[in-house]
Design an enzyme around this catalytic site. Sequence first.
Site, short mmCIF file in Angstrom:
data_model
loop_
_atom_site.label_atom_id
_atom_site.label_comp_id
_atom_site.label_asym_id
_atom_site.label_seq_id
_atom_site.Cartn_x
_atom_site.Cartn_y
_atom_site.Cartn_z
N PHE A 182 0.84 -1.20 0.00
CA PHE A 182 0.00 0.00 0.00
C PHE A 182 0.87 1.24 0.00
CE2 PHE A 182 0.80 -0.75 4.47
CZ PHE A 182 0.91 0.52 5.02
N CYS A 183 0.26 2.36 -0.40
CA CYS A 183 0.92 3.67 -0.42
C CYS A 183 -0.17 4.73 -0.36
CB CYS A 183 1.80 3.82 -1.66
SG CYS A 183 0.90 3.60 -3.22
N THR A 184 0.15 5.96 -0.70
CA THR A 184 -0.81 7.04 -0.55
C THR A 184 -2.03 6.86 -1.44
OG1 THR A 184 1.04 8.52 -0.10
CG2 THR A 184 -1.09 9.55 -0.59
N ILE A 211 -4.12 4.35 0.47
CA ILE A 211 -4.67 4.76 1.76
C ILE A 211 -5.85 5.71 1.59
CG2 ILE A 211 -4.15 5.97 3.93
CD1 ILE A 211 -1.17 5.16 3.39
#
Length: 265
Positions: A182-184, A211
């Site tokens: 996951f990331c932004t 996210i």
Amino acid sequence: MNPVLNISSYLFVPLPDAAALRDTLHERAVSAGLKGTILIAEEGINMFLAGDADVVREFIAELKRDERFAPLDPKESWSDHQPFRKMLVKVKNEIIRMNMPAIRPASGRAPAVAPETLRRWLADGKDDTGRPVVTLDTRNDFEVDQGTFRDAIDWRISKFTEFPDALRQHKAELAGKTVVSFCTGGIRCEKAAILMRNEGIENVYQLEGGILKYFEMTDGAHYDGGCFVFDQREVLGANLDAVPLVHGAPPALSSIAEDGNDDLR
């Protein structure tokens, strides 16, 4: 109600005409009064824009009239002020720099998991097959310190180009687990998930929309803290409202939306 619509969106799609697109999109965005950053490369497009809601949505609608951009699915949040100082459109070698030219998401992406599904998996501690689930944060250490999924794996990288080496050092830790990167907003974890599969890790997913989409589609359960974003709001909470930084941003991060630095995206 906060009057300024903020969107983030990206798409991996071949853009051999990136240089010409740069001029077209810059003219459209400036004429519309929008501010933010658009990165274009041969591999695709990455956008952070803010302005009047109708204007922002019309800009995206016009962009999607080009069938290459039809799959764009912007993530939306709101602010009480314009969080960008100017409108930048830049041509880059990559819309997210990994320095791994063999990783081509437009040629086939790794499987994605919906935010609602990940929330259920995290509540259960396992996926639908009964395999243990771990989340892997692909962001840099400063971003992780602002907030992350509870018990997420964090290799303390300072920029995304360090991710491939970190993976090779730690991939034995991922054996036998379902790994959700996951990331932004999804762009880093998309490349990360492909690399992990190429490195022989079998049960890999990317969090669809990152996210920000998780905040939008769930109640934010299993996530502690906020999410750093690349504009003057700096950190968003699970309700997508701005919250204070855990600690002050280094100068390199404080102007990231304006200088077009894509190492941290």
